[in-house]
Scaffold this motif. Structure first.
Motif, PDB file in Angstrom:
ATOM      1  N   ILE A  54       1.550   9.943 -11.931  1.00  0.00           N
ATOM      2  CA  ILE A  54       0.646  10.507 -10.931  1.00  0.00           C
ATOM      3  C   ILE A  54      -0.731  10.669 -11.549  1.00  0.00           C
ATOM      4  O   ILE A  54      -0.840  11.066 -12.710  1.00  0.00           O
ATOM      5  N   ASP A  55      -1.801  10.341 -10.800  1.00  0.00           N
ATOM      6  CA  ASP A  55      -3.140  10.584 -11.344  1.00  0.00           C
ATOM      7  C   ASP A  55      -3.916  11.647 -10.580  1.00  0.00           C
ATOM      8  O   ASP A  55      -4.986  12.083 -11.008  1.00  0.00           O
ATOM      9  N   THR A  56      -3.380  12.042  -9.411  1.00  0.00           N
ATOM     10  CA  THR A  56      -4.084  13.020  -8.575  1.00  0.00           C
ATOM     11  C   THR A  56      -3.072  14.015  -8.018  1.00  0.00           C
ATOM     12  O   THR A  56      -1.954  13.628  -7.669  1.00  0.00           O
ATOM     13  N   GLY A  97      -5.027   2.333  -4.924  1.00  0.00           N
ATOM     14  CA  GLY A  97      -4.145   2.335  -6.088  1.00  0.00           C
ATOM     15  C   GLY A  97      -3.940   3.702  -6.705  1.00  0.00           C
ATOM     16  O   GLY A  97      -3.027   3.884  -7.511  1.00  0.00           O
ATOM     17  N   GLU A  98      -4.772   4.684  -6.355  1.00  0.00           N
ATOM     18  CA  GLU A  98      -4.551   6.025  -6.907  1.00  0.00           C
ATOM     19  C   GLU A  98      -3.278   6.616  -6.311  1.00  0.00           C
ATOM     20  O   GLU A  98      -2.923   6.343  -5.164  1.00  0.00           O
ATOM     21  N   ARG A  99      -2.621   7.425  -7.124  1.00  0.00           N
ATOM     22  CA  ARG A  99      -1.320   7.951  -6.711  1.00  0.00           C
ATOM     23  C   ARG A  99      -1.341   9.478  -6.784  1.00  0.00           C
ATOM     24  O   ARG A  99      -1.666  10.053  -7.819  1.00  0.00           O
ATOM     25  N   CYS A 100      -0.975  10.078  -5.659  1.00  0.00           N
ATOM     26  CA  CYS A 100      -1.167  11.517  -5.518  1.00  0.00           C
ATOM     27  C   CYS A 100       0.143  12.237  -5.181  1.00  0.00           C
ATOM     28  O   CYS A 100       0.893  11.792  -4.313  1.00  0.00           O
ATOM     29  N   ALA A 101       0.391  13.344  -5.883  1.00  0.00           N
ATOM     30  CA  ALA A 101       1.427  14.278  -5.449  1.00  0.00           C
ATOM     31  C   ALA A 101       0.716  15.276  -4.553  1.00  0.00           C
ATOM     32  O   ALA A 101      -0.205  15.969  -4.997  1.00  0.00           O
ATOM     33  N   ALA A 102       1.108  15.326  -3.285  1.00  0.00           N
ATOM     34  CA  ALA A 102       0.362  16.113  -2.303  1.00  0.00           C
ATOM     35  C   ALA A 102       1.287  17.077  -1.575  1.00  0.00           C
ATOM     36  O   ALA A 102       2.422  16.728  -1.246  1.00  0.00           O
ATOM     37  N   GLY A 147      -6.748   7.952   2.069  1.00  0.00           N
ATOM     38  CA  GLY A 147      -7.779   7.018   1.625  1.00  0.00           C
ATOM     39  C   GLY A 147      -7.158   5.631   1.563  1.00  0.00           C
ATOM     40  O   GLY A 147      -5.998   5.483   1.152  1.00  0.00           O
ATOM     41  N   ARG A 148      -7.898   4.618   1.958  1.00  0.00           N
ATOM     42  CA  ARG A 148      -7.351   3.259   2.036  1.00  0.00           C
ATOM     43  C   ARG A 148      -6.803   2.828   0.676  1.00  0.00           C
ATOM     44  O   ARG A 148      -7.500   2.906  -0.332  1.00  0.00           O
ATOM     45  N   GLY A 149      -5.563   2.385   0.671  1.00  0.00           N
ATOM     46  CA  GLY A 149      -4.927   1.927  -0.564  1.00  0.00           C
ATOM     47  C   GLY A 149      -4.372   3.054  -1.416  1.00  0.00           C
ATOM     48  O   GLY A 149      -3.715   2.812  -2.421  1.00  0.00           O
ATOM     49  N   GLY A 150      -4.624   4.305  -1.033  1.00  0.00           N
ATOM     50  CA  GLY A 150      -4.119   5.454  -1.786  1.00  0.00           C
ATOM     51  C   GLY A 150      -2.628   5.637  -1.549  1.00  0.00           C
ATOM     52  O   GLY A 150      -2.113   5.298  -0.488  1.00  0.00           O
TER      53      GLY A 150
END
Lengths: 201, 467
Positions: free
Chosen positions: B341-343, B423-428, B439-442
């Motif tokens: 995860i990066d975000t 491409g960013e990967r988020c635990a939300a 976000g597009r591609g997120g």
């Protein structure tokens, strides 16, 4: 609202299930304060690359389907947000009918307020129409609201059901608000007794 | 007398007329309005020369578009389109005389957080808003659901809504939850079982010991995601916790009115023999910390699971899963805890309340988030923000490396500047993991606040019970 009686046009197949409202109209286009002009962004992220060029494989970019008026879709079309921008975008593009086995509740209601007819059919009928829709420019389908019949490219007929009140409003292009205001006596009477019974509301 | 469900009772109490075909006119007690789904409705009123029927029952707040960075206090919204929409809400709220919490009012926040916080949301009410997560208010035993903009205009003009009655569904969570398992895991697990269309045509009543044991904040989290399961609304019968939460809120009834309201609210429960058209029962102990792996809220697994393969599914889901895995950049068989995860985003109408931030603080206290991690906490309202600061919760989060923002919807739907890059990967802690949602591609993995906190510390999806 534009009246809906009968539509004859090319049906585009979109077999993907759970096509959500973010796919139909991504959020960056929700910043408008108008109802019109959203057709160019319909299915934006599926239809266009980041640089704005078309993604050729996407169904509505293919020559035969560029002027489709009907979409035959996978299960649960329109799930997600309440944004009426989704039917506004479909309508602005020229879509008047969406056919699926199921729709999300809010999207389904929003369609009727905008002259779009969402039709729920059993899986086998959707499969047949999906197959028909795969025939490119020959995928001409007629949807007749009055008789509640869909006629496929081969002349095969499929009956569908629609709520009587919603049908009446669609066929006559009626504004719900005007109809409700005709019931203002009933609303006033309700408010009076309700206020007396629940003064804290 | 026929036994009634809670939904039946609220429906009947608000029914003005019913036609032979079931088309009904319902009275609406509260109408919440935000900037994105209302401008066209107000424009419609003006064009037709109509007024707002009940401005005293109509509450306006900007939330979707507002920046959450601290420079917002300068009052300048740089994005022109957002500014136009915010200005339109400001003008409409003032022109039509609505209750209004502007951007720089400390009471501003996500519409579904401030309704309950200010006491607008009361048991037994009908509540609508041009936003699908209106289901949140069902936690108070009120019938609350999202509507489209045409319906927003209809409610503004008439204080009524044309509806057909839904069917009744019961979701019972029996027994106790295990440590580390939260309201978010309950609601995600239910959607994993029913699917995103499993609730279509129904109003869900959540009940059972595990639901009773939840705080009001937790109950709001459960009801919030009823819509992700396709239900029109989610409901929880009010009890002493509900009444204690409501009492003393600015808009809650006081004195004699409170006593009258309490008498009425005590009848807000489902009668013993009432009929449910569909029932789902889950043991609380069987629920694990949940995470989504795909691009539909039904793509839920316990954190101990592995990324599934398209062959594990049937019908249209096979192609949908292929598409999801490609979008998410995941390989079948991979352990969920190996997903980097990066975000991390903590906030939204699902999990943007004080209890959520306390839970996160409890996990990260005295620790640092993973180096390079972008971790954002967006409180659900200005008052939640103030409370978290007063309790020291905010400082714990800041010390751990989180950004501490102003209130708004923010990265839940990325209409403001907070968004994921491709491409960013988020635990939300949000409610939707649709393609492009943040976000597009997120890439979005839905989790509970404590699971988001755990991922922020380790840099990968993590079982919070292992910390």
């Amino acid at each position: 609202m534009e009246k809906f009686t009968k539509v004859t046009g090319v049906a585009a197949p979109m077999p993907l299930i759970n096509i959500d409202t973010d796919m139909i109209i991504p959020k960056l286009f929700l910043k408008t304060i108008k109802r019109s002009g959203l057709g160019k962004n319909l299915f934006d992220e599926m239809r266009f690359n980041v640089d704005g060029s078309e993604i050729p494989d996407f169904i509505l970019n293919q020559p035969a389907y560029r002027n489709s008026q009907i979409i035959v879709a996978g299960d649960n079309f329109g799930c997600g947000s309440s944004r009426e921008h989704a039917p506004w975008a479909l309508l602005d593009f020229g879509i008047r009918v969406v056919i699926s086995t199921s729709f999300a509740d809010i999207f389904f209601n929003n369609c009727f307020k905008n002259g779009i007819l969402p039709i729920i059919l059993p899986q086998e009928d959707v499969d047949k129409l999906m197959d028909d829709a795969g025939r490119g420019a020959n995928a001409v389908v007629t949807v007749d609201l009055e008789s509640q019949v869909i006629t496929g490219p081969d002349g095969g007929k499929i009956e569908f059901t629609v709520d009587a009140f919603k049908k009446h409003c669609l066929m006559n292009g009626l504004d719900d608000i005007g109809l409700t205001m005709q019931k203002s006596d009933a609303i006033d009477a309700f408010e009076k007794q309700y206020r007396a019974a629940t003064p804290w509301v | 007398m026929t036994a009634k469900t809670l939904y039946d009772k609220i429906w009947d109490a608000h029914l003005i007329t019913e036609d032979a075909d079931g088309t009904s006119l319902l009275y609406i007690d509260r109408h919440l309005v935000h900037e994105v789904t209302s401008p066209q409705a107000f424009e419609g009123l003006r064009t037709a020369g109509r007024k707002v029927h009940a401005p005293d029952k109509t509450i306006a707040v900007p939330d979707h578009n507002v920046p959450t960075t601290l420079d917002r206090v300068d009052g300048v919204v740089k994005d022109e389109q957002s500014r136009i929409q915010l200005d339109a809400l400001d003008k409409n709220a003032k022109d039509f005389g609505l209750h209004y919490y502007p951007v720089n009012d400390v009471r501003q926040g996500v519409v579904h957080i401030i309704g309950p916080e200010q006491g607008w949301t009361l048991p037994g009410m009908t509540i609508v808003c041009g936003d699908s997560h209106t289901a949140t208010h069902g936690a108070f035993g009120s019938l609350a659901h999202g509507i489209g903009t045409s319906e927003v205009e209809h409610v503004l003009a008439t204080q009524t809504l044309i509806q057909n009655k839904s069917k009744n569904m019961k979701v019972e969570i029996t027994g106790k939850l295990s440590p580390g398992v939260t309201a978010k895991d309950i609601t995600m697990t239910v959607i994993g079982l029913t699917g995103t269309a499993g609730g279509t045509g129904y109003v869900i009543e959540y009940c059972g010991e595990a639901i009773r044991d939840l705080s009001m904040e937790g109950r709001m989290t459960v009801c919030n995601m009823a819509i992700e399961g396709g239900a029109r609304a989610g409901l929880i019968a009010p009890d002493e916790k509900t009444f204690a939460y409501v009492k003393g809120r600015p808009q809650a009834p006081k004195g004699e009115m409170w006593d009258m309201a309490m008498d009425a609210w005590k009848s807000l429960f489902t009668d013993e023999d009432a009929h449910f058209d569909k029932v789902l029962t889950i043991k609380g102990e069987d629920i694990a910390p949940a995470v989504t792996w795909g691009t539909s809220p039904e793509d839920v697994l316990p954190i101990t699971g592995i990324v599934p393969s398209p062959e594990d599914f049937e019908g249209g889901k096979v192609d949908a899963v292929k598409r999801s895995l490609k979008y998410m950049g995941l390989t079948p068989g991979m352990k969920l805890t190996d997903i980097q995860i990066d975000t991390v985003f903590i906030g939204s109408c699902t999990n943007g309340r004080i209890e959520d931030f306390r839970a996160v603080a409890n996990i990260v206290k005295g620790k640092k988030i993973k180096e390079g991690m972008r971790a954002i906490v967006v409180p659900g309202s200005g008052l939640v923000r103030a409370q978290a600061e007063e309790e020291g919760v905010a400082q714990i989060l800041i010390d751990a490396g989180f950004e501490w923002r102003l209130a708004g919807c923010s990265m839940c739907l990325a209409m403001n500047p907070d968004k994921l890059e491709p491409g960013e990967r988020c635990a939300a802690t949000t409610n939707r993991n649709f393609e492009g949602r943040q976000g597009r591609g997120g890439r979005t993995h839905l989790v509970s606040p404590v699971m988001a906190a755990a991922a922020a510390l380790t840099g990968h999806l993590t079982d919070v019970r292992d910390l």
